[in-house]
Design a protein around this motif. Structure first.
Motif, PDB file in Angstrom:
ATOM      1  N   TYR A   1       5.319  -1.752 -16.869  1.00 22.17           N
ATOM      2  CA  TYR A   1       6.152  -1.624 -15.673  1.00 22.17           C
ATOM      3  C   TYR A   1       6.209  -2.912 -14.856  1.00 22.17           C
ATOM      4  O   TYR A   1       7.010  -3.019 -13.928  1.00 22.17           O
TER       5      TYR A   1
ATOM      6  N   MET B   1       4.800  -2.172  -5.955  1.00 20.17           N
ATOM      7  CA  MET B   1       5.398  -0.851  -6.114  1.00 20.17           C
ATOM      8  C   MET B   1       4.616   0.198  -5.327  1.00 20.17           C
ATOM      9  O   MET B   1       5.201   1.094  -4.713  1.00 20.17           O
TER      10      MET B   1
ATOM     11  N   GLU C   1       5.453  -0.186  -1.688  1.00 19.12           N
ATOM     12  CA  GLU C   1       6.807   0.279  -1.396  1.00 19.12           C
ATOM     13  C   GLU C   1       6.936   1.806  -1.523  1.00 19.12           C
ATOM     14  O   GLU C   1       8.020   2.349  -1.297  1.00 19.12           O
TER      15      GLU C   1
ATOM     16  N   ARG D   1       6.720   3.643  -4.275  1.00 13.01           N
ATOM     17  CA  ARG D   1       7.453   4.045  -5.480  1.00 13.01           C
ATOM     18  C   ARG D   1       6.586   4.820  -6.467  1.00 13.01           C
ATOM     19  O   ARG D   1       7.104   5.388  -7.430  1.00 13.01           O
ATOM     20  N   ILE D   2       5.278   4.828  -6.252  1.00 16.47           N
ATOM     21  CA  ILE D   2       4.361   5.561  -7.119  1.00 16.47           C
ATOM     22  C   ILE D   2       3.963   6.842  -6.386  1.00 16.47           C
ATOM     23  O   ILE D   2       3.360   6.796  -5.319  1.00 16.47           O
ATOM     24  N   THR D   3       4.313   7.991  -6.955  1.00 18.52           N
ATOM     25  CA  THR D   3       4.102   9.270  -6.269  1.00 18.52           C
ATOM     26  C   THR D   3       3.520  10.298  -7.235  1.00 18.52           C
ATOM     27  O   THR D   3       3.405  10.052  -8.444  1.00 18.52           O
TER      28      THR D   3
ATOM     29  N   VAL E   1       3.225  10.069  -1.782  1.00 14.38           N
ATOM     30  CA  VAL E   1       2.926   8.695  -2.168  1.00 14.38           C
ATOM     31  C   VAL E   1       1.478   8.582  -2.624  1.00 14.38           C
ATOM     32  O   VAL E   1       0.560   9.118  -1.995  1.00 14.38           O
TER      33      VAL E   1
ATOM     34  N   VAL F   1       6.816   7.314 -11.388  1.00 11.68           N
ATOM     35  CA  VAL F   1       7.299   5.993 -10.987  1.00 11.68           C
ATOM     36  C   VAL F   1       8.789   6.127 -10.718  1.00 11.68           C
ATOM     37  O   VAL F   1       9.556   6.488 -11.621  1.00 11.68           O
ATOM     38  N   ASP F   2       9.194   5.895  -9.493  1.00 12.77           N
ATOM     39  CA  ASP F   2      10.596   6.092  -9.097  1.00 12.77           C
ATOM     40  C   ASP F   2      11.074   7.490  -9.491  1.00 12.77           C
ATOM     41  O   ASP F   2      12.175   7.676 -10.019  1.00 12.77           O
ATOM     42  N   ASP F   3      10.203   8.478  -9.246  1.00 15.96           N
ATOM     43  CA  ASP F   3      10.485   9.894  -9.493  1.00 15.96           C
ATOM     44  C   ASP F   3      10.554  10.275 -10.968  1.00 15.96           C
ATOM     45  O   ASP F   3      10.914  11.408 -11.296  1.00 15.96           O
TER      46      ASP F   3
END
Length: 237
Positions: free
Chosen positions: A12, A21, A24, A26-28, A34, A48-50
């Motif tokens: 990634y 990331m 920001e 973006r990792i959830t 988050v 990662v980005d959903d």
């Protein structure tokens, strides 16, 4: 393994990229909460980005390789790695094809980042069957099946006879051939040795694994159960 290193190893981005990331958001997790770099979270709960995180090391992919693509990383034309997400090129450990299909052969192609699994599949001792379907330029003579199964057939410029292979006639100019070895252009050379020419060639199975409904160029990761099927006997209709 810490999350930053894990996600970076999956291609990634660099560790610096992945750390950004996290900052920001973006990792959830699957609920959109988050995650932080020092969280301890099961692999399957990371997004990662959903999108679900790619599978961990020990991956085995199956692809329906299209015509015109090569299995090289450096070929200037179209290569099979172009059909995967770009991050799959930089996974650590690296993802490699399990054996090769030439540019003019389509069908079932495996990829793995597990060196031991790769060796187990391609090792001659494993006797993993590869099943091909060929269309031919000329009608079959009728004696090919006995010759291919004999264990005495020799190919030009080689000193060891081929392992017995099973030929199933599908039509006067169509045949299915099951091999337990993988010499250079073996199917094409076997038919050339009996005065025929392979016009199209597709690998339809490796062991008990088939392509299913994968269209040319499509791929997917295999489950543990599907990986075990690679070592089963072929089950092609």
């Amino acid at each position: 393994m810490k999350l930053v290193k894990l996600i970076a190893n999956l291609g990634y981005g660099s560790r610096k990229d992945v750390a950004l990331m996290f900052r920001e958001g973006r990792i959830t997790d699957p609920d959109g909460e988050v995650l932080y770099a020092d969280d301890k979270v099961p692999h399957e709960h990371i997004r990662v980005d959903d999108e679900p995180l790619d599978p961990p090391a020990g991956l085995l992919l199956v692809m329906n390789k299209p015509l015109g693509a090569t299995c090289s990383r450096k070929d200037q034309g179209r290569v099979v790695y172009d059909l995967l997400p770009p991050r799959y090129r930089v996974r650590d450990p690296a993802l490699s094809t399990v054996g090769r299909l030439d540019r003019d052969t389509s069908g079932l192609l495996l990829f793995t980042d597990d060196g031991a699994l790769l060796h187990r599949i391609i090792s001659p001792k494993a006797q993993v069957a590869k099943v091909y379907e060929a269309t031919l330029a000329h009608d079959l003579r009728g004696d090919e099946a006995a010759l291919f199964a004999s264990g005495t057939m020799m190919l030009e410029s080689e000193t060891d006879p081929l392992e017995p292979a099973v030929l199933q006639v599908l039509a006067p100019r169509r045949a299915r051939l099951t091999l337990t070895e993988g010499r250079y252009h073996q199917v094409r050379r076997m038919f050339a040795a009996v005065g025929n020419h392979v016009e199209t060639l597709t690998r339809v199975a490796v062991g008990g694994l088939t392509l299913g409904d994968l269209a040319p160029g499509e791929w997917r990761a295999l489950s543990a159960h599907e990986i075990s099927r690679v070592f089963d006997a072929p089950a092609v209709d």
